[in-house]
Motif scaffolding. Structure first.
Motif, PDB file in Angstrom:
ATOM      1  N   PHE A 120      39.464  26.451  23.588  1.00 57.73           N
ATOM      2  CA  PHE A 120      38.738  27.075  24.701  1.00 57.73           C
ATOM      3  C   PHE A 120      38.583  28.581  24.495  1.00 57.73           C
ATOM      4  O   PHE A 120      37.948  29.265  25.264  1.00 57.73           O
ATOM      5  CB  PHE A 120      39.481  26.867  26.029  1.00 57.73           C
ATOM      6  N   ARG A 121      39.237  29.055  23.456  1.00 62.90           N
ATOM      7  CA  ARG A 121      39.281  30.490  23.228  1.00 62.90           C
ATOM      8  C   ARG A 121      37.923  30.997  22.737  1.00 62.90           C
ATOM      9  O   ARG A 121      37.284  30.383  21.895  1.00 62.90           O
ATOM     10  CB  ARG A 121      40.343  30.766  22.157  1.00 62.90           C
ATOM     11  N   ALA A 122      37.506  32.100  23.316  1.00 58.16           N
ATOM     12  CA  ALA A 122      36.271  32.721  22.837  1.00 58.16           C
ATOM     13  C   ALA A 122      36.545  34.195  22.600  1.00 58.16           C
ATOM     14  O   ALA A 122      36.966  34.902  23.512  1.00 58.16           O
ATOM     15  CB  ALA A 122      35.157  32.551  23.865  1.00 58.16           C
TER      16      ALA A 122
ATOM     17  N   ASN B 215      38.933  21.006  32.400  1.00 58.47           N
ATOM     18  CA  ASN B 215      38.052  22.151  32.221  1.00 58.47           C
ATOM     19  C   ASN B 215      38.421  23.023  31.031  1.00 58.47           C
ATOM     20  O   ASN B 215      39.577  23.405  30.855  1.00 58.47           O
ATOM     21  CB  ASN B 215      38.025  22.978  33.500  1.00 58.47           C
ATOM     22  N   SER B 216      37.423  23.361  30.268  1.00 60.53           N
ATOM     23  CA  SER B 216      37.668  24.066  29.013  1.00 60.53           C
ATOM     24  C   SER B 216      37.480  25.568  29.157  1.00 60.53           C
ATOM     25  O   SER B 216      36.675  26.177  28.461  1.00 60.53           O
ATOM     26  CB  SER B 216      36.750  23.521  27.922  1.00 60.53           C
ATOM     27  N   CYS B 217      38.210  26.162  30.087  1.00 60.80           N
ATOM     28  CA  CYS B 217      38.066  27.602  30.261  1.00 60.80           C
ATOM     29  C   CYS B 217      39.129  28.336  29.446  1.00 60.80           C
ATOM     30  O   CYS B 217      40.185  27.794  29.148  1.00 60.80           O
ATOM     31  CB  CYS B 217      38.130  27.974  31.734  1.00 60.80           C
ATOM     32  N   ASP B 218      38.819  29.562  29.115  1.00 58.78           N
ATOM     33  CA  ASP B 218      39.691  30.360  28.257  1.00 58.78           C
ATOM     34  C   ASP B 218      40.834  30.953  29.083  1.00 58.78           C
ATOM     35  O   ASP B 218      40.717  32.018  29.678  1.00 58.78           O
ATOM     36  CB  ASP B 218      38.870  31.477  27.605  1.00 58.78           C
ATOM     37  N   TRP B 219      41.959  30.251  29.060  1.00 59.92           N
ATOM     38  CA  TRP B 219      43.077  30.638  29.934  1.00 59.92           C
ATOM     39  C   TRP B 219      43.666  31.991  29.579  1.00 59.92           C
ATOM     40  O   TRP B 219      44.288  32.646  30.407  1.00 59.92           O
ATOM     41  CB  TRP B 219      44.163  29.561  29.909  1.00 59.92           C
ATOM     42  N   GLU B 220      43.497  32.398  28.344  1.00 56.56           N
ATOM     43  CA  GLU B 220      44.053  33.690  27.970  1.00 56.56           C
ATOM     44  C   GLU B 220      43.329  34.829  28.670  1.00 56.56           C
ATOM     45  O   GLU B 220      43.766  35.966  28.657  1.00 56.56           O
ATOM     46  CB  GLU B 220      43.981  33.877  26.448  1.00 56.56           C
ATOM     47  N   ARG B 221      42.192  34.514  29.252  1.00 54.98           N
ATOM     48  CA  ARG B 221      41.425  35.547  29.945  1.00 54.98           C
ATOM     49  C   ARG B 221      41.498  35.401  31.459  1.00 54.98           C
ATOM     50  O   ARG B 221      40.718  36.026  32.177  1.00 54.98           O
ATOM     51  CB  ARG B 221      39.955  35.446  29.544  1.00 54.98           C
ATOM     52  N   GLU B 222      42.404  34.578  31.928  1.00 57.97           N
ATOM     53  CA  GLU B 222      42.473  34.332  33.366  1.00 57.97           C
ATOM     54  C   GLU B 222      42.631  35.641  34.144  1.00 57.97           C
ATOM     55  O   GLU B 222      43.436  36.485  33.808  1.00 57.97           O
ATOM     56  CB  GLU B 222      43.663  33.417  33.676  1.00 57.97           C
ATOM     57  N   ARG B 223      41.848  35.772  35.194  1.00 55.88           N
ATOM     58  CA  ARG B 223      41.886  36.999  35.990  1.00 55.88           C
ATOM     59  C   ARG B 223      42.101  36.712  37.465  1.00 55.88           C
ATOM     60  O   ARG B 223      41.961  35.576  37.925  1.00 55.88           O
ATOM     61  CB  ARG B 223      40.564  37.768  35.806  1.00 55.88           C
ATOM     62  N   PHE B 224      42.442  37.773  38.180  1.00 53.98           N
ATOM     63  CA  PHE B 224      42.663  37.687  39.618  1.00 53.98           C
ATOM     64  C   PHE B 224      41.984  38.908  40.219  1.00 53.98           C
ATOM     65  O   PHE B 224      42.064  39.999  39.650  1.00 53.98           O
ATOM     66  CB  PHE B 224      44.172  37.702  39.891  1.00 53.98           C
ATOM     67  N   THR B 225      41.313  38.708  41.343  1.00 58.76           N
ATOM     68  CA  THR B 225      40.525  39.826  41.889  1.00 58.76           C
ATOM     69  C   THR B 225      41.378  41.042  42.250  1.00 58.76           C
ATOM     70  O   THR B 225      40.847  42.129  42.420  1.00 58.76           O
ATOM     71  CB  THR B 225      39.741  39.409  43.154  1.00 58.76           C
ATOM     72  N   MET B 226      42.684  40.834  42.381  1.00 59.14           N
ATOM     73  CA  MET B 226      43.525  41.984  42.724  1.00 59.14           C
ATOM     74  C   MET B 226      44.421  42.393  41.563  1.00 59.14           C
ATOM     75  O   MET B 226      45.379  43.143  41.763  1.00 59.14           O
ATOM     76  CB  MET B 226      44.360  41.698  43.964  1.00 59.14           C
ATOM     77  N   ASP B 227      44.127  41.917  40.362  1.00 56.86           N
ATOM     78  CA  ASP B 227      44.947  42.373  39.240  1.00 56.86           C
ATOM     79  C   ASP B 227      44.561  43.823  38.914  1.00 56.86           C
ATOM     80  O   ASP B 227      43.633  44.382  39.503  1.00 56.86           O
ATOM     81  CB  ASP B 227      44.820  41.426  38.026  1.00 56.86           C
TER      82      ASP B 227
ATOM     83  N   PRO C 129      38.039  31.981  33.537  1.00 56.97           N
ATOM     84  CA  PRO C 129      38.592  31.502  34.806  1.00 56.97           C
ATOM     85  C   PRO C 129      39.274  32.608  35.606  1.00 56.97           C
ATOM     86  O   PRO C 129      39.549  33.681  35.070  1.00 56.97           O
ATOM     87  CB  PRO C 129      39.639  30.492  34.351  1.00 56.97           C
ATOM     88  N   GLY C 130      39.538  32.317  36.848  1.00 61.32           N
ATOM     89  CA  GLY C 130      40.255  33.276  37.677  1.00 61.32           C
ATOM     90  C   GLY C 130      40.350  32.809  39.112  1.00 61.32           C
ATOM     91  O   GLY C 130      39.891  31.719  39.450  1.00 61.32           O
TER      92      GLY C 130
END
Length: 885
Positions: free
Chosen positions: A28-30, A138-150, A81-82
């Motif tokens: 899933f990594r891009a 779902n094949s989303c790139d988990w290493e890029r997971e974000r949160f609107t308040m990060d 994702p996020g």
RNA sequence: GGGCGCAUAGCUCAGCUGGGAGAGCACUUGCCUUACAAGCAAGGGGUCAUAGGUUCAAGUCCUAUUGCGCCCACCA
């Protein structure tokens, strides 16, 4: 090569394992790679308020299908994702939890402690949601997971706020806003949901000061706001009130003097034509008040109780006050009458409390200038909506946009980067906490207590998640993103904000396409909601039917923008389809022991049915790809389904069995080769929709070292186009169908072997003789004799006509000739009707001269074919009739 | 008040740029045929809401009507 598929499809056995395998292998990594074209989707971040529902499952499956498909097409596919902090919604939930667990209000707990609890909530529920997303495949790139308040997103929020402020596009103003008395915060206009409710019109007399016996009568639905009245308005042209303009009336109960003013606003036809003006509690009155420089008297507190301006009603709830006030007005003779009416009432979209328009100091975004480029991109096609009609809704809204109230009196969210000097009152908006006032150098600075509307940060999502405001490589490479997938319910909340934010900060659209989907409704067609308790938990469904079945159910029979109904029927049929594919694969695996032959070798030995299925999958590949390109995902899924079930399983596998069980080894090798080849293409086509089962089957097939997720999407291959030869097999199929038909009508047990006589000439004769063994196997025929002379037709037989081929089936028992006559007559009538229809067309001068030649030729061919068939049926009928006298 | 969507088989829905009505489920009949009963085979069932129009040709395009649903709007 392994061949250990279980007899029944059991998704539980492999879904989790396969997901791990994908993740471990970085599928899933891009990462930035200029040798490939990027394809980017940012996931609409689910709120951390709870768990995923069916709407998320639909939304995310669509994105995963697109992502997997593009990835297979060779794009560098990033699905980012996020999750969203969902300011107001989460704050309400956390406050509720604290109340339940500790019996405390958030005020009792204090801001700092409350935020600690909110972060704990985020950890718990955020984690739960990501687990659910994984279960869906779902094949989303988990290493890029974000949160609107990060950290990064928060930095982006501050940056945008400061920039807009410096450009004069964010301002602080004392304006009339929507106030939720329960959440005790302001709301933007779209966070208010309007509903028609029955209410009452109260007609109230306001006596004139200079002539206490005279009065002006006003009508209102909200009498309690009269404590905030600062004028009565009448239309300047209203003859009834000309003499009153400029005179003063006494505001009853409140005992205040207010003036009668002339303004265009009152509608002479409505009510009494005279309107009480309450600038602090009504948006229209506010405007009138501005025009006439009226005083703005606030008569309520933040929790919608009356304030001191309501005199003895102070502290009373607005509705309690209304009741008692009306009573008092009546007793004192001010109430003229009460009328029943329906009017639109606004309620908070989170807690459903009736909102109170309130005059308040808030922060606003000036929208007019920001909206312009967002309008342009939709008009010039840089931004496209799927389906197109949503573009109109988008435009209409932007063209009528009003300023956006962005400050919220909440704690959970991005705190507004504005600081107030306690000495000189200067407002300082800054990226970092300022030490001294820029005007008076005082160090007594206090940060604004409020936080920003949650949608302010969501609006930055497509670029804040890629590293903005830093000029990252990611941003350069992946922005603008390609598709935004979302429900029509948040176009205004979210899509529009992303577009103007993207254009303003990045100078480009945040995405090229907006794919809009509908809502998932329950079996009865109702909206799934918590209050109805009719929601279906995707995880439960996955546990029962598997993620692939759920995904497929959500993807078939849908069209962009339209709602989907959740049907258990459909779910079962999707699961059954998975089982069908599973078993077809088992069949293939059981028959392919040993090495496969090479393509070159196979090509030389293709039989008709091999060419047919290869040609068919080739067409399907082309069609499905076209559908995907046009976002017709439901159609793509349907076509794949139909091919797998009705062509590959029902026909090809059945035809090939006689070869696999036969003696000719070379023949077997070709069949094996084609079986695998087509199966592989089918798995590829289906993979975006059903990733787990396809990957699992794939791993059992020979020569599959690369995981299916990394395989390339099949392409149309000119060399595999045998469409001119497809008719050979289609004729065989027609013959088989006709035999089965006769058999069923004659109520002959399928196990009973029958003899068949076929009369055919020319190429048909050739096709049939080549297909003899399939006819025998698939229609359970013992002997076939192909004849050319009428004399060889058995007398005691049932018959049918296919094109210019006649088939005769001889039964052991006597044929029921009366039934046979009836059957043939039906066939004859049908043919006659067809001929009539075609003749009508062909005798139409306009048709011959104006219709395309190909269409005309087609009709002519039909005419010939039907005529031939009719002659044969008629002849047969005569013979039988003669026979039975 | 403005805008949009839907109306196709008993049910839920497909039907892309107009060229002889489809699927799933349900129903009827017959089959445990060595991949699959989560299956196989054969069938029944539709004046594509109504009325006009454009066209050689309309479920498909245009207009109007009816019914259902949704969105927007400051109806005091």
């Amino acid at each position: 090569m392994e061949n250990n598929l279980t007899k029944t499809y059991n998704p539980k056995e492999f879904e989790e394992r396969i997901y791990h395998k994908w993740e471990e292998n970085g599928c899933f990594r891009a990462v930035v790679d200029y040798s490939k074209k990027p394809f980017t989707i940012v996931m609409p971040p689910p709120n951390i308020t709870g768990q995923l529902h069916m709407g998320h499952a639909l939304d995310q499956t669509l994105q995963d299908v697109l992502t997997r498909w593009k990835r297979m097409q060779g794009f560098n596919a990033l699905w980012l994702p996020g999750s969203d902090h969902a300011s107001i919604a989460t704050e309400v939930k956390v406050a509720e939890k604290i109340k339940n667990d500790e019996g405390k209000t958030k005020e009792e707990l204090g801001r700092e402690e409350f935020l600690k609890r909110a972060w704990e909530w985020k950890e718990t529920y955020g984690g739960r949601i990501t687990e659910q997303i994984r279960k869906l495949g779902n094949s989303c790139d988990w290493e890029r997971e974000r949160f609107t308040m990060d950290e990064g997103c928060s930095k982006a929020v501050t940056e945008v706020f400061v920039r807009l402020y410096e450009k004069g596009l964010i301002y602080r103003g004392n304006r009339l806003i929507n106030w939720c008395p329960s959440c005790e915060t302001s709301l933007s206009d779209i966070e208010v949901e309007h509903e028609d409710k029955s209410g009452k019109y109260y007609y109230i007399k306001y006596p004139l000061i200079d002539a206490p016996d005279e009065f002006i009568c006003i009508a209102t639905t909200r009498p309690e706001t009269m404590f905030g009245d600062t004028a009565v308005a009448v239309h300047p042209d209203d003859k009834r009130y000309q003499h009153l303009i400029g005179r003063k009336v006494l505001l009853p109960i409140a005992d205040r003097e207010i003036e009668i003013i002339a303004d265009e606003y009152p509608d002479m036809e409505k009510g009494t034509g005279a309107v009480k003006i309450t600038p602090a509690h009504d948006p229209n009155d506010f405007i009138v008040g501005e025009r006439h420089n009226l005083e703005k008297v606030i008569c309520m507190n933040e929790n919608a109780t009356m304030n001191k301006n309501a005199g003895k009603y102070e502290g009373m709830d607005r509705y309690a006050c209304r009741k008692l006030l009306v009573k008092e007005l009546e007793e004192k003779g001010y109430l003229v009458k009460i009328e029943e009416t329906t009017h639109s009432v606004g309620a908070c979209y989170r807690c459903d409390t009736v909102i109170e328009p309130m005059l308040s100091d808030q922060w606003f975004v000036k929208m007019e200038e920001l909206a312009k480029p967002a309008i342009e991109v939709a008009k010039d096609g840089r931004l496209q909506h799927v389906p197109e009609r949503f573009g109109k809704i988008y435009l209409h809204w932007l063209e009528n946009i009003k300023d956006w109230c962005i400050s919220r009196q909440l704690w959970w969210g991005h705190r507004i980067p504005a600081y107030y000097c306690e000495d000189c009152g200067e407002i300082i908006v800054s990226r970092s906490t300022p030490e001294r006032c820029t005007k008076c150098a005082s160090s007594k600075l206090k940060q604004d207590e409020d936080v920003l509307d949650t949608w302010f940060s969501s609006g930055l999502w497509p670029f804040s998640t890629l590293g903005w405001p830093e000029e990252t490589e990611d941003l350069k490479y992946f922005y603008p993103t390609d598709v935004l997938v979302t429900g029509y319910d948040i176009i205004f909340f979210w899509v529009i904000r992303m577009v103007f934010s993207g254009l303003e900060q990045m100078g480009d659209v945040p995405f090229k396409y907006v794919y809009v989907h509908g809502l998932v409704r329950d079996e009865e067609g109702r909206k799934m909601s918590k209050s109805l308790g009719n929601g279906v938990d995707p995880l439960e469904i996955i546990g029962q039917y598997g993620a692939d079945a759920l995904r497929f159910m959500l993807m078939t029979g849908i069209t962009p923008g339209n709602d989907v109904r959740f049907k258990t029927d459909k779910l079962e049929s999707s699961r059954n389809f998975a089982n069908k594919l599973w078993n077809a694969s088992r069949f293939v695996l059981m028959n392919i022991q040993g090495d496969l032959i090479s393509e070159e070798k196979a090509e030389k030995m293709y039989l008709d049915e091999d060419k047919w299925i290869l040609s068919r999958i080739n067409s399907v590949i082309q069609e499905v790809t076209t559908n995907m390109d046009k976002f017709e995902l439901g159609m793509a899924a349907q076509k794949t389904y139909d091919f797998i079930w009705s062509e590959y399983c029902d026909w090809y596998i059945e035809m090939v069995k006689s070869r696999l069980y036969g003696e000719d080894e070379a023949d077997k090798d070709v069949a094996r080769y084609v079986l695998i080849k087509v199966l592989k293409d089918m798995l590829k086509l289906l993979h975006p929709f059903m990733p787990f089962i396809t990957e699992e089957i794939w791993s059992h097939l020979p020569e599959t070292d690369v995981m299916l997720i990394k395989e390339s999407w099949p392409e149309y291959n000119q060399a595999m186009d045998y469409s001119r030869e497809e008719e050979k097999i289609e004729l065989i199929m027609d013959v088989i169908r006709a035999i089965r038909n006769i058999r069923a009508e004659a109520e002959t047990p399928p196990s009973k072997k029958l003899n068949l006589v076929i009369m055919a000439q020319g190429k048909e004769r050739d096709h049939i003789s080549k297909g003899e063994r399939y006819i025998k196997a698939l229609a359970n025929i013992l002997e076939i004799s192909i004849v050319q002379d009428k004399k060889e037709i058995p007398e005691d037989a049932m018959s049918s006509v296919i094109r210019n081929v006649e088939i005769f089936i001889t039964l052991d028992e006597l044929v029921d000739f009366n039934a046979e006559v009836e059957r043939l007559e039906k066939e004859r009538d049908k043919l006659q009707k067809e001929i009539e229809r075609v003749d009508k067309k062909l005798s139409n001068e306009g048709f011959i001269s104006k219709a395309p030649q190909s269409v005309v030729d087609e009709e002519k061919d039909k005419r010939i074919k039907y005529q031939e068939m009719l002659e044969k049926v008629t002849e047969r009928l005569e013979i039988i009739k003669r026979k039975i006298g």
